[in-house]
Design a protein around this motif. Structure first.
Motif, PDB file in Angstrom:
ATOM      1  N   GLY A 265       0.201  -0.590   0.352  1.00 53.46           N
ATOM      2  CA  GLY A 265      -0.128   0.029   0.389  1.00 53.46           C
ATOM      3  C   GLY A 265       1.629   1.179   0.061  1.00 53.46           C
ATOM      4  O   GLY A 265       2.378   1.204  -0.125  1.00 53.46           O
ATOM      5  N   MET A 266       0.061   1.964  -0.136  1.00 53.02           N
ATOM      6  CA  MET A 266       0.597   3.540  -0.123  1.00 53.02           C
ATOM      7  C   MET A 266       1.951   3.995   1.550  1.00 53.02           C
ATOM      8  O   MET A 266       3.489   4.624   1.300  1.00 53.02           O
ATOM      9  CB  MET A 266       0.215   4.617  -0.461  1.00 53.02           C
ATOM     10  N   GLY A 267       1.191   3.527   2.417  1.00 50.42           N
ATOM     11  CA  GLY A 267       1.395   3.724   3.473  1.00 50.42           C
ATOM     12  C   GLY A 267       3.223   2.385   3.732  1.00 50.42           C
ATOM     13  O   GLY A 267       4.463   3.340   3.896  1.00 50.42           O
ATOM     14  N   TRP A 268       2.812   1.923   3.334  1.00 53.97           N
ATOM     15  CA  TRP A 268       3.969   0.629   2.978  1.00 53.97           C
ATOM     16  C   TRP A 268       5.231   1.492   1.887  1.00 53.97           C
ATOM     17  O   TRP A 268       6.547   0.837   2.212  1.00 53.97           O
ATOM     18  CB  TRP A 268       3.602  -0.570   2.710  1.00 53.97           C
ATOM     19  N   ALA A 269       4.979   1.894   1.019  1.00 55.74           N
ATOM     20  CA  ALA A 269       6.063   2.155   0.523  1.00 55.74           C
ATOM     21  C   ALA A 269       6.579   3.217   0.474  1.00 55.74           C
ATOM     22  O   ALA A 269       7.427   3.545   0.529  1.00 55.74           O
ATOM     23  CB  ALA A 269       5.450   2.894  -1.574  1.00 55.74           C
ATOM     24  N   PHE A 270       5.468   3.990   1.836  1.00 53.21           N
ATOM     25  CA  PHE A 270       6.133   5.180   2.647  1.00 53.21           C
ATOM     26  C   PHE A 270       7.164   5.144   3.155  1.00 53.21           C
ATOM     27  O   PHE A 270       8.486   6.126   3.157  1.00 53.21           O
ATOM     28  CB  PHE A 270       4.954   6.533   2.624  1.00 53.21           C
ATOM     29  N   ILE A 271       6.510   4.390   4.045  1.00 53.29           N
ATOM     30  CA  ILE A 271       8.188   3.872   5.194  1.00 53.29           C
ATOM     31  C   ILE A 271       9.435   3.336   4.941  1.00 53.29           C
ATOM     32  O   ILE A 271      10.580   3.327   5.101  1.00 53.29           O
ATOM     33  CB  ILE A 271       7.171   3.724   6.274  1.00 53.29           C
ATOM     34  N   SER A 272       8.869   2.287   3.508  1.00 52.42           N
ATOM     35  CA  SER A 272      10.390   1.814   3.330  1.00 52.42           C
ATOM     36  C   SER A 272      11.368   2.931   2.224  1.00 52.42           C
ATOM     37  O   SER A 272      12.389   2.511   3.000  1.00 52.42           O
ATOM     38  CB  SER A 272       9.426   0.900   1.858  1.00 52.42           C
ATOM     39  N   GLY A 273      10.371   3.501   1.583  1.00 56.49           N
ATOM     40  CA  GLY A 273      10.464   5.170   1.811  1.00 56.49           C
ATOM     41  C   GLY A 273      11.548   5.418   2.363  1.00 56.49           C
ATOM     42  O   GLY A 273      13.537   5.428   1.806  1.00 56.49           O
ATOM     43  N   MET A 274      11.471   5.994   2.823  1.00 59.50           N
ATOM     44  CA  MET A 274      11.699   7.123   4.235  1.00 59.50           C
ATOM     45  C   MET A 274      12.099   6.559   4.663  1.00 59.50           C
ATOM     46  O   MET A 274      14.149   6.673   5.001  1.00 59.50           O
ATOM     47  CB  MET A 274      10.810   7.431   5.114  1.00 59.50           C
ATOM     48  N   LYS A 275      12.866   5.043   5.368  1.00 64.20           N
ATOM     49  CA  LYS A 275      13.902   4.725   6.018  1.00 64.20           C
ATOM     50  C   LYS A 275      15.254   4.260   4.774  1.00 64.20           C
ATOM     51  O   LYS A 275      16.036   4.579   5.729  1.00 64.20           O
ATOM     52  CB  LYS A 275      13.791   3.055   6.363  1.00 64.20           C
ATOM     53  N   ARG A 276      15.003   4.052   4.283  1.00 63.07           N
ATOM     54  CA  ARG A 276      15.766   3.517   2.964  1.00 63.07           C
ATOM     55  C   ARG A 276      16.753   5.004   2.892  1.00 63.07           C
ATOM     56  O   ARG A 276      17.810   4.562   2.593  1.00 63.07           O
ATOM     57  CB  ARG A 276      16.031   2.427   2.280  1.00 63.07           C
ATOM     58  N   ALA A 277      15.886   5.042   2.356  1.00 65.45           N
ATOM     59  CA  ALA A 277      16.485   7.200   2.277  1.00 65.45           C
ATOM     60  C   ALA A 277      17.252   7.645   3.028  1.00 65.45           C
ATOM     61  O   ALA A 277      18.195   8.490   2.908  1.00 65.45           O
ATOM     62  CB  ALA A 277      15.789   7.808   1.594  1.00 65.45           C
ATOM     63  N   LEU A 278      16.982   7.840   4.346  1.00 63.91           N
ATOM     64  CA  LEU A 278      17.538   8.761   5.623  1.00 63.91           C
ATOM     65  C   LEU A 278      18.753   7.647   5.253  1.00 63.91           C
ATOM     66  O   LEU A 278      19.601   7.981   6.096  1.00 63.91           O
ATOM     67  CB  LEU A 278      16.483   7.800   6.526  1.00 63.91           C
ATOM     68  N   PHE A 279      18.348   5.735   5.773  1.00 63.09           N
ATOM     69  CA  PHE A 279      20.042   5.321   6.237  1.00 63.09           C
ATOM     70  C   PHE A 279      21.415   5.328   4.620  1.00 63.09           C
ATOM     71  O   PHE A 279      22.083   5.621   5.274  1.00 63.09           O
ATOM     72  CB  PHE A 279      19.417   4.092   5.447  1.00 63.09           C
ATOM     73  N   SER A 280      20.768   6.012   3.551  1.00 63.68           N
ATOM     74  CA  SER A 280      21.646   6.026   2.326  1.00 63.68           C
ATOM     75  C   SER A 280      22.226   7.883   2.524  1.00 63.68           C
ATOM     76  O   SER A 280      23.213   8.184   2.612  1.00 63.68           O
ATOM     77  CB  SER A 280      20.536   5.581   1.454  1.00 63.68           C
ATOM     78  N   ASN A 281      21.049   8.124   2.806  1.00 57.33           N
ATOM     79  CA  ASN A 281      21.668   9.309   3.179  1.00 57.33           C
ATOM     80  C   ASN A 281      21.779  10.587   4.214  1.00 57.33           C
ATOM     81  O   ASN A 281      22.906  11.777   4.624  1.00 57.33           O
ATOM     82  CB  ASN A 281      20.686  10.789   1.894  1.00 57.33           C
ATOM     83  N   GLU A 282      21.772  10.124   5.235  1.00 59.11           N
ATOM     84  CA  GLU A 282      22.417  10.197   6.684  1.00 59.11           C
ATOM     85  C   GLU A 282      21.143  12.026   7.397  1.00 59.11           C
ATOM     86  O   GLU A 282      21.696  12.605   7.886  1.00 59.11           O
ATOM     87  CB  GLU A 282      23.438  10.447   6.775  1.00 59.11           C
ATOM     88  N   ALA A 283      20.692  12.419   6.740  1.00 60.00           N
ATOM     89  CA  ALA A 283      20.276  13.736   6.028  1.00 60.00           C
ATOM     90  C   ALA A 283      19.201  13.821   7.335  1.00 60.00           C
ATOM     91  O   ALA A 283      18.598  13.038   8.117  1.00 60.00           O
ATOM     92  CB  ALA A 283      19.325  14.479   5.496  1.00 60.00           C
ATOM     93  N   GLY A 284      19.865  14.594   9.103  1.00 56.18           N
ATOM     94  CA  GLY A 284      18.490  14.638   9.954  1.00 56.18           C
ATOM     95  C   GLY A 284      19.412  14.086  10.899  1.00 56.18           C
ATOM     96  O   GLY A 284      19.178  13.818  12.323  1.00 56.18           O
ATOM     97  N   GLN A 285      20.574  12.643  10.794  1.00 57.81           N
ATOM     98  CA  GLN A 285      21.071  12.108  11.565  1.00 57.81           C
ATOM     99  C   GLN A 285      22.104  12.690  12.426  1.00 57.81           C
ATOM    100  O   GLN A 285      22.638  13.007  13.449  1.00 57.81           O
ATOM    101  CB  GLN A 285      21.953  10.553  11.126  1.00 57.81           C
ATOM    102  N   GLY A 286      22.481  14.217  11.528  1.00 62.43           N
ATOM    103  CA  GLY A 286      23.812  14.421  12.067  1.00 62.43           C
ATOM    104  C   GLY A 286      25.833  13.317  12.272  1.00 62.43           C
ATOM    105  O   GLY A 286      26.377  14.260  13.160  1.00 62.43           O
ATOM    106  N   SER A 287      25.563  12.960  11.587  1.00 61.25           N
ATOM    107  CA  SER A 287      26.695  12.593  10.656  1.00 61.25           C
ATOM    108  C   SER A 287      27.360  13.025  10.212  1.00 61.25           C
ATOM    109  O   SER A 287      28.900  13.137  10.514  1.00 61.25           O
ATOM    110  CB  SER A 287      26.843  11.212  10.975  1.00 61.25           C
ATOM    111  N   ALA A 288      26.773  13.518   9.215  1.00 59.11           N
ATOM    112  CA  ALA A 288      27.486  14.566   8.290  1.00 59.11           C
ATOM    113  C   ALA A 288      28.630  15.622   8.469  1.00 59.11           C
ATOM    114  O   ALA A 288      29.607  15.991   8.162  1.00 59.11           O
ATOM    115  CB  ALA A 288      26.900  14.314   6.942  1.00 59.11           C
ATOM    116  N   PRO A 289      27.700  15.849   9.214  1.00 63.52           N
ATOM    117  CA  PRO A 289      28.411  17.469  10.168  1.00 63.52           C
ATOM    118  C   PRO A 289      29.876  17.430  10.713  1.00 63.52           C
ATOM    119  O   PRO A 289      30.856  18.155  10.914  1.00 63.52           O
ATOM    120  CB  PRO A 289      27.329  18.086  10.969  1.00 63.52           C
ATOM    121  N   ILE A 290      29.853  15.866  11.110  1.00 60.52           N
ATOM    122  CA  ILE A 290      30.896  15.858  11.991  1.00 60.52           C
ATOM    123  C   ILE A 290      32.231  15.811  11.053  1.00 60.52           C
ATOM    124  O   ILE A 290      33.675  15.953  10.770  1.00 60.52           O
ATOM    125  CB  ILE A 290      30.679  13.913  12.504  1.00 60.52           C
TER     126      ILE A 290
END
Length: 571
Positions: A265-290
């Motif tokens: 469903g739409m919600g499953w695609a939404f959460i799957s894309g969000m999780k993997r995109a965040l894992f990939s680009n790390e935006a919001g995690q605070g790692s890249a600023p280091i």
């Protein structure tokens, strides 16, 4: 693992994606779409047109971006995207695009803050990150504020260490080891040892060595992978317009089950894309600023703008290319390789579990088109559940998973036969009352993560995935691990001082080997991934949202000076 899965499930509750989106939209609007500045002025800065060798810092803008990209451009771009598409369907890519676009603004804010309040006690080895931001902004007030700042900083560093060892180490080593063993028969532990040695030789040199290696490694490895992927897409160029339309449509509508894809469903695609995109680009995690905090500049906003380029390269470019290869080759919804050679029975057991029995000899399986069945190979059938639907996929389809294992020989000298064992099907949490499960006896070979991407290349050009994805996975994983080791190192320095660095590095390298012998399967690895990203996200986002106004002001002042021509340009 059940406890870790519960914690990860809480961290990735239904509120998490919305908080992440809120932060991205907030700073996109507040900075008047800083994404445009990153794509114009940011690239000029990376080219060295504003470099000044006398500026404070350890590495130049390009090396800082390369070091950050070496952490983000990794197995998330090969395996993470495959997980998102395989689980969430084509619509997951749309939400990855959204996270990438909004992540450009979010990462610009994170990095600008880190540059404003970085620790410059050692000019040749500056330190930065959310912990130092809180230390400088709140800790400078003294009294109880200083204690509170220290507590928040230490908490952030603890989540940083968790993410370092889960996504920045275990996932990288495990993925490469399974890929290498599956394609080339090299034992996983051997891969773990070799990777530990290579990474160890680099991280001993600190951020300067990491920046130098990343500046050489990242462009080459990206070019190698992207060129090969573009060749595959060129062959399937006529399908691309239709796939782009499917991606957008699937983002807002359920995707029907087809072939190996059980629907979503739409919600499953939404959460799957969000999780993997965040894992990939790390935006919001605070790692890249280091990593960016080590850049040579006296203008915090300048490096923040450079950092905004990262999610564009990582998610909008490389992740998209990987996804299109998987989609255009029909890998995500591939047909079964053949029928199961024998009857199979599935019946309700205790609780919500349904037991599976059937032919156990591997000879009952159809011949694989690309690889022979070997011990450790996984497969699945598609089952249709009567009377209930999955709350995640919003369909009544389920995977019935089997494993090829070694049986027992009839004598000490006899070769062990290959047998198939079946997992029970757990329908816990399904909506409705399951009354039975009917099976499609078509056998699908399991390709998880990077293996799915490799299979996609092989479907177009047999043998390409075996070698290209293996080489790319090694390069991507090593580059990610050396940068994440530095992130964790900075967290240890903040908490326990410089004396903790050597023990930390030793444990980090041991973790690389552990991943190849201690992680049982991909589902366990996903639990680790979600735990690491979720924990760091929740420790960093409150800091960024609460103090982001300081970065916005800095960016506005920089933009005013830039328009006035106050910065010397070296053409």
């Amino acid at each position: 693992m059940n406890v870790l899965e519960s914690i990860g499930g809480f961290l990735w509750g239904p509120w998490t994606p919305w908080v992440l989106l809120f932060a991205g939209v907030l700073f996109t609007v507040w900075t008047k779409f800083t994404q445009h500045t990153a794509m114009t002025h940011g690239f000029a800065v990376v080219q060295g047109k504003y470099d000044d060798p006398d500026d404070p810092g350890a590495i130049n803008h390009f090396q800082a971006l390369a070091a950050a990209l070496s952490a983000t451009v990794g197995l998330g771009n090969i395996g993470g995207v495959a997980l998102a598409i395989g689980i969430g369907g084509p619509g997951a890519l749309f939400w990855m695009w959204l996270v990438g676009f909004l992540g450009m603004a979010l990462k610009t804010i994170e990095i600008t803050l880190a540059m404003q309040f970085r620790n410059m006690k050692d000019p040749d080895n500056p330190s930065g990150g959310a912990m130092w931001v809180v230390e400088e902004v709140l800790g400078s007030k003294g009294g109880i504020w200083s204690t509170l700042a220290r507590i928040i900083g230490v908490f952030f560093c603890i989540t940083l260490i968790i993410s370092t060892f889960t996504g920045g180490n275990l996932y990288q080593a495990y993925s490469v080891a399974t890929l290498t063993e599956g394609f080339h028969g090299i034992p996983m532990v051997v891969t773990g040892i070799v990777m530990a040695v290579i990474v160890g030789l680099v991280i001993i040199g600190g951020i300067k060595r990491i920046g130098q290696v990343a500046a050489k490694l990242v462009p080459g490895m990206c070019l190698l992978y992207v060129v090969a992927a573009l060749v595959v897409l060129a062959v399937n160029i006529t399908e691309i317009p239709g796939l782009l339309a499917l991606i957008v449509k699937s983002a807002f509508n359920p995707t029907e089950a087809a072939g190996a894809f059980i629907g979503g469903g739409m919600g499953w695609a939404f959460i799957s894309g969000m999780k993997r995109a965040l894992f990939s680009n790390e935006a919001g995690q605070g790692s890249a600023p280091i990593a960016h905090a080590a850049a040579k500049t006296d203008e915090p906003a300048r490096e923040g703008i450079v950092g905004g380029i990262g999610p564009f390269i990582d998610t909008i470019c490389i992740c998209t290319i990987t996804a299109l290869v998987i989609l255009s080759t029909g890998t995500w919804n591939r047909d079964a390789i053949g029928p199961l050679g024998g009857p199979i029975r599935i019946a309700q057991g205790t609780g919500t579990e349904w037991t599976v029995t059937g032919p156990s000899n591997v000879s009952a399986l159809p011949e694989s088109r690309h690889d022979a069945w070997t011990a450790g190979t996984d497969l699945f059938l598609i089952g249709t559940v009567a009377g209930a639907t999955s709350p995640d996929t919003e369909t009544n389809k389920v995977q019935v998973v089997g494993h090829v294992v070694e049986g027992e020989g009839t004598s000490s000298e006899a070769a062990r036969p290959l047998m198939v064992t079946w997992d029970a099907v757990d329908l816990d949490g399904w909506v409705g009352t399951p009354t039975g499960i009917s099976l499609d006896t078509g056998v699908h070979r399991t390709y998880d993560g990077a293996n799915l991407t490799a299979h996609a290349f092989d479907r177009q050009f047999p043998g390409l995935g075996k070698w290209l994805v293996t080489i790319a996975a090694w390069l991507f994983a090593i580059s990610t691990m050396i940068s994440w080791s530095y992130y964790g190192e900075q967290g240890m320095v903040y908490m326990l001082g410089q004396k903790s660095v050597l023990p930390y590095k030793i444990v980090f390298l041991i973790g690389t080997i552990f991943a190849t012998i201690g992680i049982q399967d991909t589902s366990d690895m996903i639990i680790f991934m979600d735990l690491g990203t979720g924990a760091m996200l929740w420790s960093n986002l409150p800091i960024v949202i609460g103090l982001g106004y300081l970065a916005v002001k800095c960016l506005n002042d920089y933009g005013t000076k830039l328009k006035a021509g106050e910065f010397k340009r070296h053409d």
